[in-house]
Design a protein around this motif. Structure first.
Motif, PDB file in Angstrom:
ATOM      1  N   THR A   1       0.826  -1.217   0.000  1.00 27.80           N
ATOM      2  CA  THR A   1       0.000   0.000   0.000  1.00 27.80           C
ATOM      3  C   THR A   1       0.857   1.263   0.000  1.00 27.80           C
ATOM      4  N   TRP A   2       2.136   1.142   0.350  1.00 26.61           N
ATOM      5  CA  TRP A   2       3.092   2.260   0.269  1.00 26.61           C
ATOM      6  C   TRP A   2       4.259   1.841  -0.614  1.00 26.61           C
ATOM      7  N   GLU A   3       4.701   2.782  -1.442  1.00 26.59           N
ATOM      8  CA  GLU A   3       5.990   2.620  -2.092  1.00 26.59           C
ATOM      9  C   GLU A   3       7.078   2.891  -1.045  1.00 26.59           C
ATOM     10  N   PRO A   4       8.249   2.261  -1.163  1.00 27.89           N
ATOM     11  CA  PRO A   4       9.312   2.477  -0.169  1.00 27.89           C
ATOM     12  C   PRO A   4       9.674   3.942   0.023  1.00 27.89           C
ATOM     13  N   GLU A   5       9.579   4.746  -1.045  1.00 25.45           N
ATOM     14  CA  GLU A   5       9.954   6.172  -0.952  1.00 25.45           C
ATOM     15  C   GLU A   5       9.084   6.923   0.053  1.00 25.45           C
ATOM     16  N   LYS A   6       7.869   6.420   0.299  1.00 24.99           N
ATOM     17  CA  LYS A   6       6.958   7.116   1.217  1.00 24.99           C
ATOM     18  C   LYS A   6       7.438   7.040   2.664  1.00 24.99           C
ATOM     19  N   THR A   7       8.366   6.119   2.956  1.00 26.09           N
ATOM     20  CA  THR A   7       8.866   5.991   4.330  1.00 26.09           C
ATOM     21  C   THR A   7       9.945   7.022   4.664  1.00 26.09           C
ATOM     22  N   VAL A   8      10.454   7.738   3.658  1.00 27.82           N
ATOM     23  CA  VAL A   8      11.532   8.707   3.892  1.00 27.82           C
ATOM     24  C   VAL A   8      11.047   9.794   4.857  1.00 27.82           C
ATOM     25  N   LEU A   9      11.850  10.058   5.892  1.00 30.20           N
ATOM     26  CA  LEU A   9      11.440  10.986   6.948  1.00 30.20           C
ATOM     27  C   LEU A   9      11.476  12.442   6.500  1.00 30.20           C
ATOM     28  N   ARG A  10      12.526  12.837   5.767  1.00 31.34           N
ATOM     29  CA  ARG A  10      12.683  14.230   5.327  1.00 31.34           C
ATOM     30  C   ARG A  10      13.315  14.230   3.941  1.00 31.34           C
ATOM     31  N   PRO A  11      12.967  15.196   3.095  1.00 23.85           N
ATOM     32  CA  PRO A  11      13.678  15.305   1.815  1.00 23.85           C
ATOM     33  C   PRO A  11      15.110  15.767   2.041  1.00 23.85           C
ATOM     34  N   ASP A  12      15.948  15.520   1.068  1.00 17.74           N
ATOM     35  CA  ASP A  12      17.361  15.907   1.143  1.00 17.74           C
ATOM     36  C   ASP A  12      17.525  17.374   1.499  1.00 17.74           C
ATOM     37  N   SER A  13      16.653  18.218   0.935  1.00 17.97           N
ATOM     38  CA  SER A  13      16.765  19.670   1.132  1.00 17.97           C
ATOM     39  C   SER A  13      16.563  20.075   2.586  1.00 17.97           C
ATOM     40  N   ALA A  14      15.816  19.285   3.345  1.00 16.61           N
ATOM     41  CA  ALA A  14      15.555  19.632   4.747  1.00 16.61           C
ATOM     42  C   ALA A  14      16.834  19.611   5.571  1.00 16.61           C
ATOM     43  N   TYR A  15      17.732  18.677   5.264  1.00 13.39           N
ATOM     44  CA  TYR A  15      18.981  18.589   6.020  1.00 13.39           C
ATOM     45  C   TYR A  15      19.879  19.773   5.689  1.00 13.39           C
ATOM     46  N   ALA A  16      19.967  20.098   4.415  1.00 10.28           N
ATOM     47  CA  ALA A  16      20.759  21.264   4.012  1.00 10.28           C
ATOM     48  C   ALA A  16      20.189  22.532   4.630  1.00 10.28           C
ATOM     49  N   GLY A  17      18.849  22.619   4.673  1.00 11.41           N
ATOM     50  CA  GLY A  17      18.204  23.798   5.244  1.00 11.41           C
ATOM     51  C   GLY A  17      18.493  23.985   6.718  1.00 11.41           C
ATOM     52  N   HIS A  18      18.708  22.882   7.419  1.00  4.86           N
ATOM     53  CA  HIS A  18      19.031  22.950   8.855  1.00  4.86           C
ATOM     54  C   HIS A  18      20.536  22.977   9.108  1.00  4.86           C
ATOM     55  N   GLY A  19      21.331  22.958   8.050  1.00  2.00           N
ATOM     56  CA  GLY A  19      22.777  22.922   8.240  1.00  2.00           C
ATOM     57  C   GLY A  19      23.249  21.614   8.826  1.00  2.00           C
ATOM     58  N   ILE A  20      22.572  20.510   8.451  1.00  2.00           N
ATOM     59  CA  ILE A  20      22.951  19.177   8.919  1.00  2.00           C
ATOM     60  C   ILE A  20      23.736  18.487   7.811  1.00  2.00           C
ATOM     61  N   GLU A  21      24.981  18.119   8.105  1.00  2.00           N
ATOM     62  CA  GLU A  21      25.806  17.420   7.126  1.00  2.00           C
ATOM     63  C   GLU A  21      25.511  15.925   7.207  1.00  2.00           C
ATOM     64  N   LEU A  22      25.008  15.365   6.098  1.00  2.00           N
ATOM     65  CA  LEU A  22      24.693  13.938   6.050  1.00  2.00           C
ATOM     66  C   LEU A  22      25.919  13.145   5.609  1.00  2.00           C
ATOM     67  N   ARG A  23      26.299  12.145   6.382  1.00  2.00           N
ATOM     68  CA  ARG A  23      27.353  11.203   5.992  1.00  2.00           C
ATOM     69  C   ARG A  23      26.697   9.834   5.872  1.00  2.00           C
TER      70      ARG A  23
END
Length: 387
Positions: free
Chosen positions: A56-78
């Motif tokens: 009933t859900w595609e796997p992409e629907k489980t993503v918590l935040r889009p990539d842009s949200a981390y950049a917007g908060h100044g969070i460096e993703l490793r």
């Protein structure tokens, strides 16, 4: 501790993401790194055994935040960088990429890894269910198969069995315990869950251990302790999880069924833990506990972030968790010790619409609701006020 110029959060799931976001919300402006061993964006795990497995859900629907949200908060993703070691004295973390990363403040949110059987996991068709890749692979095999054996009748196994049955498979649920979810909820609720599964066509082989997985190259059957062999195109092993703490070996950090923390989620100077990996002293219940449930990951991530920044407020929740199986939504609040007495306070177990109170030493320590969410919300206060 001194000023925080760089905070590293190890573990890019719900607890880690919440920790990082809370640090920013609380005004932290220094460097902030979120380290994750998977290469995909952080995602939510509870839908994997339900919506993703059911399709009933595609796997992409489980993503918590889009990539842009981390950049917007100044969070460096490793991402794709597993932590492999911790040096408390030098305040550095070793990564699987060969890098070393320094920190002033550290939050450990590495969660758990799936337990496995001591045999058979090299056979095609044998699965665990912990990551989104696991869920996609398992669903693919289920769609190509006629029969599945689920080993383990806890939360994950029972939910996955329900999802597989809804897909039309021949499903057998195996567990050495006499009833599903008898830990933590006891015989009466376990009997009701067993009845629900049987009515929906799930075969139950309870009170029976698994001794072998049969097949050459691909699984064909599951050997049980009573000598029978269950035919199986697919096997899901859902026998629990262990805290992901192997990378902390030799670090000197206290580890015992999780990262051991005080009431503020602090494990060492400048080091905190949150989510499934944290075993902390909960003053509301007067003992150490480790909680593998989604709401706790969020709440503890917030608490760890605030306490790292200096709040030093004890984290004393009454855990809340739920499971969806067929038409049943079972919600629970508090703790459910083996010695607790269960009393049905509203509705009836036979009707599968009730709220039960669990009493220990004369206090309500847990409440459980089966398709009775509104009354459960009203009764939660009994747990909070029982201190």
């Amino acid at each position: 501790m001194g000023s925080l110029e760089r905070v590293v959060v190890v573990g890019a799931s719900a607890a880690g993401v919440t920790t990082a976001e809370t640090l920013r919300r609380e005004g932290y402006t220094g460097g902030l790194v979120l380290v994750g061993d998977e290469k995909v964006l952080p995602y939510d795990r509870p839908p994997l055994s339900k919506q993703v497995l059911a399709g009933t859900w595609e796997p992409e629907k489980t993503v918590l935040r889009p990539d842009s949200a981390y950049a917007g908060h100044g969070i460096e993703l490793r991402l794709g960088s597993a932590a492999t070691g911790l040096d408390l004295a030098r305040r550095t973390i070793a990564l699987s990429t060969g890098e070393e990363i320094g920190y002033d403040g550290l939050v450990i949110a590495t969660g758990t890894t799936a337990r496995t059987l001591p045999f058979g996991h090299d056979l095609k068709g044998v699965h665990v269910l912990r990551t989104v890749d696991d869920a996609v692979a398992l669903r693919g095999d289920l769609l190509r198969s006629a029969s599945v054996v689920v080993v383990g009748a806890g939360f994950l196994g029972s939910e996955a069995a329900a999802s597989a049955r809804r897909l039309g498979l021949d499903v057998t649920l195996v567990d050495p315990l006499p009833l599903p979810l008898v830990r933590p909820f006891g015989d009466e609720v376990g009997t009701a869950i067993a009845g629900l599964h049987e009515e929906e066509g799930v075969r139950l082989r309870l009170g029976t251990g698994v001794t072998a997985l049969h097949g050459e190259g691909a699984v064909t059957g599951v050997g049980l302790s009573d000598g029978t062999v269950l035919p199986a195109d697919v096997v899901l092993v859902a026998i629990g999880a262990r805290p992901a703490t192997g990378w902390l070996d030799g670090s000197g950090l206290p580890v015992d069924d999780g990262v051991v923390c005080d009431a503020t989620c602090r494990a060492a100077d400048g080091v905190y833990a949150a989510g499934d990996v944290a075993r902390w002293f909960n003053p509301h219940f007067g003992g150490l506990m480790r909680v593998e449930h989604r709401m706790n990951a969020t709440e503890q991530g917030m608490a760890a972030a605030r306490n790292l920044l200096g709040a030093q407020v004890p984290f004393a929740p009454a855990p809340y968790f739920w499971t969806d199986q067929f038409d049943a939504r079972i919600q629970a609040y508090g703790v459910f010790p083996a010695e607790a007495e269960m009393v049905v306070a509203h509705g009836g177990v036979a009707e599968r619409k009730f709220v039960a109170h669990y009493l220990a030493d004369g206090r309500v320590v847990g409440v459980l609701g089966w398709n009775m969410a509104r009354q459960l919300r009203a009764d939660r206060q009994l747990v909070r006020s029982a201190a």
